[in-house]
Design an enzyme around this catalytic site. Structure first.
Site, PDB file in Angstrom:
ATOM      1  N   LYS A   1      -0.895  -9.247   2.922  1.00  8.75           N
ATOM      2  CA  LYS A   1      -0.105  -9.250   4.300  1.00  8.75           C
ATOM      3  C   LYS A   1      -1.336  -8.340   4.716  1.00  8.75           C
ATOM      4  O   LYS A   1      -1.695  -6.739   4.581  1.00  8.75           O
ATOM      5  CB  LYS A   1       1.041  -7.878   3.894  1.00  8.75           C
ATOM      6  CG  LYS A   1       2.171  -7.566   4.847  1.00  8.75           C
ATOM      7  CD  LYS A   1       2.974  -6.729   4.887  1.00  8.75           C
ATOM      8  CE  LYS A   1       2.685  -5.447   4.583  1.00  8.75           C
ATOM      9  NZ  LYS A   1       2.297  -4.520   5.417  1.00  8.75           N
TER      10      LYS A   1
ATOM     11  N   ASP B   1       0.724  -1.116  -0.071  1.00  3.24           N
ATOM     12  CA  ASP B   1       0.340   0.055  -0.183  1.00  3.24           C
ATOM     13  C   ASP B   1       0.303   1.446  -0.176  1.00  3.24           C
ATOM     14  O   ASP B   1       0.501   2.174  -0.160  1.00  3.24           O
ATOM     15  CB  ASP B   1      -0.763  -0.054   1.192  1.00  3.24           C
ATOM     16  CG  ASP B   1      -0.600  -0.064   2.505  1.00  3.24           C
ATOM     17  OD1 ASP B   1       1.354   0.062   2.514  1.00  3.24           O
ATOM     18  OD2 ASP B   1      -0.940  -0.257   4.140  1.00  3.24           O
ATOM     19  N   SER B   2       2.056   1.043   0.297  1.00  2.00           N
ATOM     20  CA  SER B   2       2.773   2.468  -0.375  1.00  2.00           C
ATOM     21  C   SER B   2       2.409   2.845  -1.614  1.00  2.00           C
ATOM     22  O   SER B   2       3.053   3.912  -1.794  1.00  2.00           O
ATOM     23  CB  SER B   2       4.906   1.849   0.337  1.00  2.00           C
ATOM     24  OG  SER B   2       5.269   0.233  -0.479  1.00  2.00           O
TER      25      SER B   2
ATOM     26  N   GLU C   1       9.255  -3.617  10.383  1.00  2.00           N
ATOM     27  CA  GLU C   1       9.611  -2.966  10.427  1.00  2.00           C
ATOM     28  C   GLU C   1      10.410  -1.749  11.653  1.00  2.00           C
ATOM     29  O   GLU C   1       9.202  -1.824  12.203  1.00  2.00           O
ATOM     30  CB  GLU C   1       8.409  -1.841   9.702  1.00  2.00           C
ATOM     31  CG  GLU C   1       9.079  -0.878   8.983  1.00  2.00           C
ATOM     32  CD  GLU C   1       7.643  -0.372   8.185  1.00  2.00           C
ATOM     33  OE1 GLU C   1       7.922   0.713   7.272  1.00  2.00           O
ATOM     34  OE2 GLU C   1       7.182  -1.119   7.383  1.00  2.00           O
TER      35      GLU C   1
ATOM     36  N   ASP D   1      -0.384  -6.355  -0.654  1.00  2.00           N
ATOM     37  CA  ASP D   1      -1.003  -5.660   0.758  1.00  2.00           C
ATOM     38  C   ASP D   1      -2.488  -4.969   0.918  1.00  2.00           C
ATOM     39  O   ASP D   1      -3.155  -5.036  -0.016  1.00  2.00           O
ATOM     40  CB  ASP D   1       0.520  -4.536   1.464  1.00  2.00           C
ATOM     41  CG  ASP D   1       0.204  -3.665   2.447  1.00  2.00           C
ATOM     42  OD1 ASP D   1       0.494  -5.062   3.421  1.00  2.00           O
ATOM     43  OD2 ASP D   1       1.466  -3.536   2.290  1.00  2.00           O
TER      44      ASP D   1
END
Length: 270
Positions: free
Chosen positions: A111, A42-43, A180, A81
């Protein structure tokens, strides 16, 4: 194409490589390079859609980009994502949104940015045949709660909470865990405690795999986080090529004779 079972078997045996991709051309290059997992992150909200964070990204956005990546990928495992508020609010909607990525867009897994609310959901999705990659530590969808993107797990209580959630998601059936922006020694402890592979981003060298945003890795981003590394200068190459194009058009150098065709039998029409 590796299965989630193959990736679990790699834990502790050989490093797992993962990169993001958001479109077919990039996915094809990443796949041909031999990367194990392509994450349609989703980045893309930041890298491709012009948003300041990931929160505006929709299920439709993720579906469209996941399909593009999956169609261009032959060997890597494609993980979609799940965007902000697409899971964890209502179980039925969560299952439908996650299932859509596999059923309609040919992803192999999803994810989830995890917390206590995703433990039961992970178990439910896995029972239904939807493999789940968990994600702990810095979870960007909580940007408003964090007040930015600070390192997570930096005190004893927070570190223990991350380990507990990691173990709970492993027990629920997650096949891998992204860690992360956490201290490297915490990532090492979590990795040692789990049987599933950990994949780090800003989590040190002791995870069993690594992931980066592809724009950061190839040098396309204007800015990269401190835990990332640029392995190329694609932005510089693009600036050079586009600048050369503009100069060639403005000078009349392009198009040259070899770039066009004259039909000799065509009569003048004006």
């Amino acid at each position: 194409m590796p299965s989630v079972r193959d990736l679990r078997a790699k834990a502790g045996e050989e490093p797992i490589t993962m990169l993001t991709a958001y479109d077919a051309p990039t996915a094809s290059i990443v796949d041909e390079a031999g990367v194990d997992i392509i994450l349609v992150g989703d980045s893309l909200g930041n890298t491709s859609l012009g948003y300041e964070d990931t929160l505006p990204v929709t299920v439709d956005d993720m579906a469209r980009h996941t399909g593009a990546v999956a169609r261009a990928t032959d060997d890597a495992l494609v993980v979609a994502d799940m965007p902000f508020l697409s899971v964890g609010v209502d179980e039925r909607a969560s299952v439908e949104n996650a299932g859509r990525m596999l059923k309609e867009e040919d992803a192999h897994a999803v994810k989830l940015e995890c917390g206590p609310h995703t433990i039961d959901l992970t178990e439910k999705l896995v029972q239904l045949g939807i493999p789940v990659m968990a994600h702990l530590g810095l979870t960007p969808q909580h940007v408003n709660q964090y007040g930015g993107y600070p390192r997570q797990g930096t005190d004893q209580e927070a570190a223990e909470r991350i380990l507990e959630l990691a173990e709970a998601h492993e027990d629920a059936g997650a096949f891998a865990l992204v860690l992360e922006h956490v201290p490297s020694n915490l990532a090492a402890d979590v990795t040692a405690a789990l049987d599933i592979p950990t994949i780090g981003i800003g989590a040190g060298p002791d995870c069993e795999g690594q992931v980066l945003v592809v724009d950061d890795a190839i040098g396309l981003s204007e800015w990269t986080p401190s835990f990332s590394k640029q392995f190329g200068d694609v932005r510089g190459e693009m600036e050079s090529a586009i600048g050369a194009y503009v100069s060639a058009v403005e000078s009349g150098e392009f198009p040259a004779d070899e770039h066009s065709h004259e039909e000799r039998d065509l009569e003048d029409i004006y």
